[in-house]
Design a protein around this motif. Structure first.
Motif, PDB file in Angstrom:
ATOM      1  N   TRP A  88     -19.751-103.476   6.783  1.00  0.00           N
ATOM      2  CA  TRP A  88     -20.187-104.009   5.357  1.00  0.00           C
ATOM      3  C   TRP A  88     -19.662-105.481   5.177  1.00  0.00           C
ATOM      4  N   TYR A  89     -18.387-105.652   5.542  1.00  0.00           N
ATOM      5  CA  TYR A  89     -18.038-107.045   5.266  1.00  0.00           C
ATOM      6  C   TYR A  89     -16.543-107.182   6.034  1.00  0.00           C
ATOM      7  N   GLY A  90     -16.284-108.194   6.513  1.00  0.00           N
ATOM      8  CA  GLY A  90     -14.911-108.645   7.424  1.00  0.00           C
ATOM      9  C   GLY A  90     -15.118-108.976   8.838  1.00  0.00           C
ATOM     10  N   ASN A  91     -13.797-108.919   9.501  1.00  0.00           N
ATOM     11  CA  ASN A  91     -13.595-109.483  10.818  1.00  0.00           C
ATOM     12  C   ASN A  91     -13.952-111.021  11.100  1.00  0.00           C
ATOM     13  N   GLN A  92     -13.774-111.575   9.827  1.00  0.00           N
ATOM     14  CA  GLN A  92     -14.171-113.204   9.857  1.00  0.00           C
ATOM     15  C   GLN A  92     -12.649-113.748  10.123  1.00  0.00           C
ATOM     16  N   GLU A  93     -12.458-113.885  11.597  1.00  0.00           N
ATOM     17  CA  GLU A  93     -11.339-114.251  11.893  1.00  0.00           C
ATOM     18  C   GLU A  93     -11.179-115.680  12.830  1.00  0.00           C
TER      19      GLU A  93
ATOM     20  N   VAL B 135     -31.969-104.762   4.541  1.00  0.00           N
ATOM     21  CA  VAL B 135     -31.360-104.744   6.259  1.00  0.00           C
ATOM     22  C   VAL B 135     -30.241-104.342   6.264  1.00  0.00           C
ATOM     23  N   THR B 136     -29.270-104.763   5.488  1.00  0.00           N
ATOM     24  CA  THR B 136     -27.692-104.594   5.932  1.00  0.00           C
ATOM     25  C   THR B 136     -27.658-102.898   5.526  1.00  0.00           C
ATOM     26  N   GLY B 137     -28.204-102.432   4.507  1.00  0.00           N
ATOM     27  CA  GLY B 137     -28.223-101.289   4.064  1.00  0.00           C
ATOM     28  C   GLY B 137     -28.633-100.283   5.085  1.00  0.00           C
ATOM     29  N   LEU B 138     -29.791-100.715   5.570  1.00  0.00           N
ATOM     30  CA  LEU B 138     -30.444 -99.732   6.667  1.00  0.00           C
ATOM     31  C   LEU B 138     -29.305 -99.633   8.203  1.00  0.00           C
ATOM     32  N   LEU B 139     -29.119-100.910   8.225  1.00  0.00           N
ATOM     33  CA  LEU B 139     -28.149-101.086   9.684  1.00  0.00           C
ATOM     34  C   LEU B 139     -26.856-100.195   9.505  1.00  0.00           C
ATOM     35  N   CYS B 140     -26.194-100.192   8.266  1.00  0.00           N
ATOM     36  CA  CYS B 140     -25.176 -99.670   7.740  1.00  0.00           C
ATOM     37  C   CYS B 140     -25.152 -97.911   7.828  1.00  0.00           C
TER      38      CYS B 140
ATOM     39  N   VAL C   3     -26.058-102.002  -2.252  1.00  0.00           N
ATOM     40  CA  VAL C   3     -25.392-102.504  -1.008  1.00  0.00           C
ATOM     41  C   VAL C   3     -24.528-103.710  -1.352  1.00  0.00           C
ATOM     42  N   LYS C   4     -25.033-104.425  -2.611  1.00  0.00           N
ATOM     43  CA  LYS C   4     -24.168-105.510  -3.231  1.00  0.00           C
ATOM     44  C   LYS C   4     -22.746-105.138  -3.507  1.00  0.00           C
ATOM     45  N   LYS C   5     -23.045-103.695  -4.387  1.00  0.00           N
ATOM     46  CA  LYS C   5     -21.667-103.296  -4.786  1.00  0.00           C
ATOM     47  C   LYS C   5     -20.822-102.812  -3.583  1.00  0.00           C
ATOM     48  N   ILE C   6     -21.174-102.592  -2.524  1.00  0.00           N
ATOM     49  CA  ILE C   6     -20.587-102.084  -1.469  1.00  0.00           C
ATOM     50  C   ILE C   6     -19.729-103.381  -0.604  1.00  0.00           C
ATOM     51  N   ILE C   7     -20.550-104.140  -0.631  1.00  0.00           N
ATOM     52  CA  ILE C   7     -20.033-105.796  -0.095  1.00  0.00           C
ATOM     53  C   ILE C   7     -18.940-106.021  -0.964  1.00  0.00           C
ATOM     54  N   ILE C   8     -19.048-106.146  -2.105  1.00  0.00           N
ATOM     55  CA  ILE C   8     -18.051-106.630  -3.067  1.00  0.00           C
ATOM     56  C   ILE C   8     -16.787-105.992  -2.954  1.00  0.00           C
TER      57      ILE C   8
END
Length: 571
Positions: A107-112, A182-187, A230-235
């Protein structure tokens, strides 16, 4: 299920499938276990690559040269939220976000990571043909990225930092209307299922992702609810990621946010832990709802269930995901509590150096050569003042006014109040040691001497930003510095104001203790060993101080740290 031709009994784990069945699946893999409905989906759906171009990224051929973890470099040289090559060039920045895959997280992260893309990648382009710059037209765009290799799961993440990307962080680029869908589908569970069908090795290659079937009309019926979920999950996932200081969008510790902060650290943690439980369960509920919508849209109710176990809810605040294994609830809770306390201590040290301040969110001092002047320009009336000389001693007793335990106690007074200091110290000591015995200050001092730096090195992936100068095993002399505040005068000041001063104080202590040498034999032996160690250390420190060593943050921690070999703890 196939039946035995003689007995008509079912034959377990035996399937019949025709070559024509395999051809319905892109690449015609020998996926004999696939149901008829799954084969039909591959036949009737759009390929995802039609809706969202799927691209493989850049290969530097020398990551040590061209990549940095974001906290290694000058913050003012980083170009965030760049929208085009032209904007990147005009920004005059050197370092830009770089999607590189990483650990399983959804969903979000691994921005390093950052990449040197100064002057539109002039240095990398000059490194050709070893380096390969693929699909540059897709750099600096909103995307969906994933980790190329996984031992067990498909870790897909929404990325809005407009990053450049590599093979390990290959990416898809749907338009703005489709990106959440598409994010929802891939996750979802069925995308992982489709990937296993096409490539059982679990190397998530761009061709496999591009071939995931996209049932546009059926998905479109549920688009509004999918986008909302998906927006709620990403938040939630973003909030979790940014709650830790290794995120470039970190602002402050959750423990110190007004909605959780209480008179004591223990009460604050209880409130925060309750919030984390609710957050994890809400994420689980939303993920299962997302799965249910896609499973029903694809007609896969007989093949898949929407259930998501807690260990797959990829929030760092979720101990089932963070620690895994066959641990009990009590063990998981103990690990999470202890790590949260260590994160509090780490943040306190950051405030001691001025990297952070309890009076202002986000980074304060994060550029090379920053000091107290720059701190006061940003935080004019601080409740907690950083160390003025960027040298914090970590010794087995309080020999200096800026001793790390003294400074930590001061920090506790500022953020929780003087009246709860004893309670908070006792609580921290109990969590760190696992017992109520021993002086809280001695437990804390022991942690700083023995374990703090190991934890820091691990937290910062062997690229520490605070450096531990240490005389050796006898722990005669230890001091922390913050690399962004280092100057070529730091070592000379460390030697004259701390090392030599400590040696003098230890000599005086031995003289005092010798009045009753038999009683104080153990302590005298320890101090003499420390003095001997310090004397040898001083020779090297003096030589390095006279050399007036300079560092360049652009070179990264690995290069700069080796300049102080023999003075700093080994990583």
């Amino acid at each position: 299920m196939t039946r035995d031709t003689k007995t008509n009994n079912p034959v377990p784990n035996f399937y019949r499938a025709s070559a024509a069945d395999f051809k319905k699946i892109p690449g015609s893999p020998i996926a004999y276990w696939v149901s008829e409905r799954e084969r039909q989906i591959f036949k009737e759906g759009f390929q995802l690559g039609v809706i969202a171009p799927v691209k493989q990224g850049l290969a530097t051929a020398d990551n040590d040269r061209f990549l940095r973890l974001w906290f290694e470099v000058n913050y003012n040289k980083i170009g965030y939220n760049i929208n085009s090559h032209e904007e990147a060039l005009d920004s005059k920045k050197k370092w830009f976000p770089y999607n590189k895959g990483g650990d399983f997280r959804k969903w979000y992260g691994n921005q390093e990571y950052l990449i040197n893309w100064e002057r539109n990648g002039a240095e990398i382009n000059s490194f050709k043909p070893r380096s390969v710059v693929r699909n540059p037209n897709y750099y600096f765009k909103e995307s969906i990225t994933w980790s190329f290799v996984s031992s067990s799961f498909f870790g897909v993440r929404y990325s809005d930092c407009n990053a450049i990307f590599d093979v390990g962080g290959s990416s898809a680029f749907p338009n703005k209307d489709d990106i959440y869908c598409v994010t929802g589908l891939l996750c979802s569970k069925q995308s992982f299922n489709f990937m296993k069908i096409m490539n059982p090795t679990l190397n998530f290659q761009v061709g496999n992702v591009a071939n995931i079937p996209f049932l546009y009309e059926k998905i479109n019926t549920h688009r509004d609810i999918i986008d909302h979920i998906v927006k709620k999950i990403i938040i939630l996932a973003r909030c979790d990621w940014d709650s830790y200081e290794t995120s470039w969008d970190f602002e402050t510790l959750p423990l110190l946010r007004p909605e959780f902060k209480s008179p004591t650290l223990e009460e604050s943690y209880k409130k925060l832990r309750s919030h984390w439980r609710e957050m994890t369960l809400e994420m689980q509920r939303l993920e299962e709802e997302n799965n249910r919508i896609f499973i029903e849209a694809y007609g896969l109710q007989d093949e898949l269930t929407p259930d998501v176990p807690l260990k797959e809810i990829t929030l760092t605040c979720n101990p089932h995901y963070r620690y895994g294994g066959n641990k009990t609830e009590a063990e998981l809770e103990a690990l999470l509590l202890k790590d949260t306390i260590k994160e509090f201590i780490s943040y306190a040290v950051g405030c001691m150096f001025g990297r952070y301040s309890p009076d202002m969110p986000g980074l304060i001092l994060a550029n090379q050569g920053d000091g107290i002047k720059e701190f006061h320009a940003k935080v004019p009336d601080p409740s907690f003042i950083p160390d003025d000389d960027n040298i914090i001693p970590i010794l087995d007793d309080e020999y200096f006014s800026d001793d790390i335990v003294s400074r930590f106690k001061e920090f506790l007074k500022v953020v929780f109040g003087r009246e709860t200091l004893s309670k908070n110290l006792e609580y921290i000591a109990r969590i760190l040691s696992g017992t109520s015995t021993g002086s809280p200050e001695s437990v804390l001092r022991n942690y700083f001497i023995r374990d703090f730096y190991k934890d820091h090195v691990q937290r910062y992936k062997k690229r520490p930003i605070y450096w531990m100068f240490s005389s050796g095993k006898s722990q005669g002399f230890n001091a922390l510095i913050y690399m962004h505040r280092y100057t070529n005068q730091t070592l000379a000041k460390m030697r004259t104001d701390y090392l030599l001063e400590l040696e003098s104080k230890l000599d005086a202590e031995v003289s005092m203790l010798s009045g009753d040498a038999a009683k104080n034999k153990t302590r005298i032996t320890t101090i003499r060993s420390q003095i001997e160690e310090i004397t040898k250390y001083d020779e090297l420190l003096n030589n390095k101080a006279l050399s007036m060593i300079g560092i360049d943050l652009d070179d990264g921690v690995s290069v700069n740290y080796t300049k102080f070999e023999g003075l700093v703890k080994e990583i």
